[in-house]
Design an enzyme around this catalytic site. Structure first.
Site, PDB file in Angstrom:
ATOM      1  N   ARG A 153       0.866  -1.178   0.000  1.00  0.00           N
ATOM      2  CA  ARG A 153       0.000   0.000   0.000  1.00  0.00           C
ATOM      3  C   ARG A 153       0.902   1.227   0.000  1.00  0.00           C
ATOM      4  O   ARG A 153       2.035   1.179   0.501  1.00  0.00           O
ATOM      5  CB  ARG A 153      -0.892   0.011   1.236  1.00  0.00           C
ATOM      6  CG  ARG A 153      -1.806  -1.209   1.374  1.00  0.00           C
ATOM      7  CD  ARG A 153      -2.568  -1.161   2.697  1.00  0.00           C
ATOM      8  NE  ARG A 153      -3.484  -2.286   2.840  1.00  0.00           N
ATOM      9  CZ  ARG A 153      -3.177  -3.448   3.427  1.00  0.00           C
ATOM     10  NH1 ARG A 153      -1.955  -3.611   3.954  1.00  0.00           N
ATOM     11  NH2 ARG A 153      -4.065  -4.421   3.508  1.00  0.00           N
ATOM     12  N   LYS A 176      -2.242  -2.910   7.872  1.00  0.00           N
ATOM     13  CA  LYS A 176      -3.476  -2.483   8.530  1.00  0.00           C
ATOM     14  C   LYS A 176      -3.681  -3.242   9.835  1.00  0.00           C
ATOM     15  O   LYS A 176      -3.466  -4.443   9.918  1.00  0.00           O
ATOM     16  CB  LYS A 176      -4.670  -2.736   7.601  1.00  0.00           C
ATOM     17  CG  LYS A 176      -4.853  -1.692   6.517  1.00  0.00           C
ATOM     18  CD  LYS A 176      -6.159  -1.921   5.778  1.00  0.00           C
ATOM     19  CE  LYS A 176      -6.431  -0.818   4.775  1.00  0.00           C
ATOM     20  NZ  LYS A 176      -7.716  -1.031   4.071  1.00  0.00           N
ATOM     21  N   HIS A 244      -2.730   2.842  -6.056  1.00  0.00           N
ATOM     22  CA  HIS A 244      -3.273   1.584  -5.535  1.00  0.00           C
ATOM     23  C   HIS A 244      -3.528   0.580  -6.649  1.00  0.00           C
ATOM     24  O   HIS A 244      -3.534  -0.633  -6.404  1.00  0.00           O
ATOM     25  CB  HIS A 244      -4.565   1.844  -4.757  1.00  0.00           C
ATOM     26  CG  HIS A 244      -4.895   0.780  -3.759  1.00  0.00           C
ATOM     27  ND1 HIS A 244      -4.106   0.528  -2.649  1.00  0.00           N
ATOM     28  CD2 HIS A 244      -5.906  -0.127  -3.705  1.00  0.00           C
ATOM     29  CE1 HIS A 244      -4.628  -0.458  -1.944  1.00  0.00           C
ATOM     30  NE2 HIS A 244      -5.714  -0.890  -2.577  1.00  0.00           N
ATOM     31  N   ARG A 247      -0.797  -1.874  -6.837  1.00  0.00           N
ATOM     32  CA  ARG A 247      -0.929  -2.997  -5.897  1.00  0.00           C
ATOM     33  C   ARG A 247      -1.911  -4.029  -6.455  1.00  0.00           C
ATOM     34  O   ARG A 247      -1.661  -5.233  -6.367  1.00  0.00           O
ATOM     35  CB  ARG A 247      -1.398  -2.460  -4.538  1.00  0.00           C
ATOM     36  CG  ARG A 247      -1.741  -3.533  -3.503  1.00  0.00           C
ATOM     37  CD  ARG A 247      -2.030  -2.854  -2.164  1.00  0.00           C
ATOM     38  NE  ARG A 247      -2.861  -3.642  -1.267  1.00  0.00           N
ATOM     39  CZ  ARG A 247      -2.389  -4.506  -0.374  1.00  0.00           C
ATOM     40  NH1 ARG A 247      -1.094  -4.732  -0.300  1.00  0.00           N
ATOM     41  NH2 ARG A 247      -3.211  -5.149   0.430  1.00  0.00           N
ATOM     42  N   HIS A 270      -3.700  -9.586   3.588  1.00  0.00           N
ATOM     43  CA  HIS A 270      -5.143  -9.663   3.807  1.00  0.00           C
ATOM     44  C   HIS A 270      -5.454 -10.600   4.973  1.00  0.00           C
ATOM     45  O   HIS A 270      -4.904 -11.706   5.041  1.00  0.00           O
ATOM     46  CB  HIS A 270      -5.856 -10.190   2.555  1.00  0.00           C
ATOM     47  CG  HIS A 270      -5.905  -9.196   1.432  1.00  0.00           C
ATOM     48  ND1 HIS A 270      -6.164  -9.546   0.129  1.00  0.00           N
ATOM     49  CD2 HIS A 270      -5.739  -7.846   1.433  1.00  0.00           C
ATOM     50  CE1 HIS A 270      -6.162  -8.465  -0.627  1.00  0.00           C
ATOM     51  NE2 HIS A 270      -5.902  -7.425   0.140  1.00  0.00           N
ATOM     52  N   TYR A 279      -9.642 -10.953  -6.774  1.00  0.00           N
ATOM     53  CA  TYR A 279      -8.741 -10.914  -7.917  1.00  0.00           C
ATOM     54  C   TYR A 279      -8.997 -12.052  -8.898  1.00  0.00           C
ATOM     55  O   TYR A 279      -8.615 -11.950 -10.061  1.00  0.00           O
ATOM     56  CB  TYR A 279      -7.283 -10.915  -7.447  1.00  0.00           C
ATOM     57  CG  TYR A 279      -6.919  -9.657  -6.713  1.00  0.00           C
ATOM     58  CD1 TYR A 279      -6.764  -8.456  -7.406  1.00  0.00           C
ATOM     59  CD2 TYR A 279      -6.785  -9.631  -5.329  1.00  0.00           C
ATOM     60  CE1 TYR A 279      -6.453  -7.274  -6.729  1.00  0.00           C
ATOM     61  CE2 TYR A 279      -6.475  -8.460  -4.648  1.00  0.00           C
ATOM     62  CZ  TYR A 279      -6.317  -7.290  -5.362  1.00  0.00           C
ATOM     63  OH  TYR A 279      -6.023  -6.124  -4.691  1.00  0.00           O
TER      64      TYR A 279
END
Length: 298
Positions: A153, A176, A244, A247, A270, A279
């Protein structure tokens, strides 16, 4: 407001939600409390939450929708309220089943929109050949190469400090919610970082940023975003070509090349495989487009 502060502290410290999420939940709940004061005709006390009905919440959500909130934003507001009620139940024994079973608007799923392999290459090469100061060009190329070559990110890339020079083969990233992952750096990424470090006029240590702005402060995301905006114009790329999107391209191009979905989940950081599975939809769309363009009856 004391109870709101306690709740926000809980989701930030114990649940480790991202700072942006905590801020959004705080904004949504303050708006909710203001609504309740008018709706109930009296200052909101904690005991009031026990006796609220689903119709009270729906009235608030309808008000927010009239104010122009999208379905996605309304769903986020309801998520904030339900998370708050879950905390009330755990910490104050305040169960309210009516709120727990409320359902918000169905969110429209939107596939990530990555840039193509050619577009990613062109973006990086155009930055390298730009007419700005050599160290700035090398910096911008290194940032974009990190996003595309390591799937970071933009915040993760710009949070790096100078002690990672020379660039390692594996990079420790705090993502995150404070989740830590190790990301391998391919030779092209390491070369881009080391070339920037060679040209950078500022000190690079564990106490300094890796990527500097021209004024000697940590490089800010807005600068990178503006630079990519200029690239879009120069290369004729769509508005979806953002930092982004690099990514997204990292994940999509790995999947197209046969990478395992679990491995991609780990590389992206994730928490849930379902987040990474979007994806597969992107790859399916690409395969359908290739089929339609290549088949004689397409």
């Amino acid at each position: 407001m004391e109870i709101l502060s306690a709740f926000l502290d809980h989701i930030a410290r114990e649940r480790r939600l991202a700072a942006n999420t905590v801020e959004a939940y705080g904004h949504d709940l303050r708006s909710f409390f203001d609504f309740l004061e008018d709706h109930l005709g009296e200052p909101v006390a904690i005991k009031a939450f026990r006796h609220l009905h689903a119709s009270d919440i729906r009235a608030f959500l309808a008000k927010r929708r009239r104010e122009g909130l999208s379905d996605t934003s309304v769903a986020r507001v309801l998520s904030a309220i339900k998370t708050f009620y879950h905390w009330l139940d755990d910490h104050h024994g305040m169960e309210n089943p009516e709120i727990a079973f409320l359902k918000g608007p169905k969110r429209q799923s939107r596939l990530p929109r990555p840039v193509s392999v050619a577009a990613a290459r062109d973006m990086i090469e155009t930055v390298e050949a730009s007419g700005v100061e050599p160290w700035v060009a090398a910096r911008d190329a290194a940032v974009l190469t990190l996003l595309y070559g390591a799937g970071l990110r933009i915040s993760e890339a710009l949070d790096l400090n100078g002690d990672m020079v020379p660039a390692p083969e594996r990079l420790r990233i705090v993502g995150k919610g404070g989740k830590v992952r190790l990301v391998p750096l391919i030779p092209a990424v390491r070369r881009a970082i080391d070339e920037y470090a060679r040209l950078c006029p500022y000190r690079l240590t564990g106490e300094t940023p890796l990527f500097y702005g021209v004024r000697g402060k940590r490089l800010q995301p807005a600068i990178v975003q503006r630079g990519v905006q200029v690239l879009r114009g120069a290369l004729g790329l769509p508005e979806t070509a953002t930092p982004h999107a690099l990514r997204h391209a990292f994940a999509t191009h790995l999947l197209s090349a046969g990478a395992d979905l679990r491995a991609i989940q780990t590389l992206l950081g994730h928490a849930s495989l379902s987040t990474t599975q979007v994806y597969t939809g992107v790859d399916s769309e690409r395969l359908r487009a290739v089929h339609a363009g290549a088949h004689p009856r397409g």
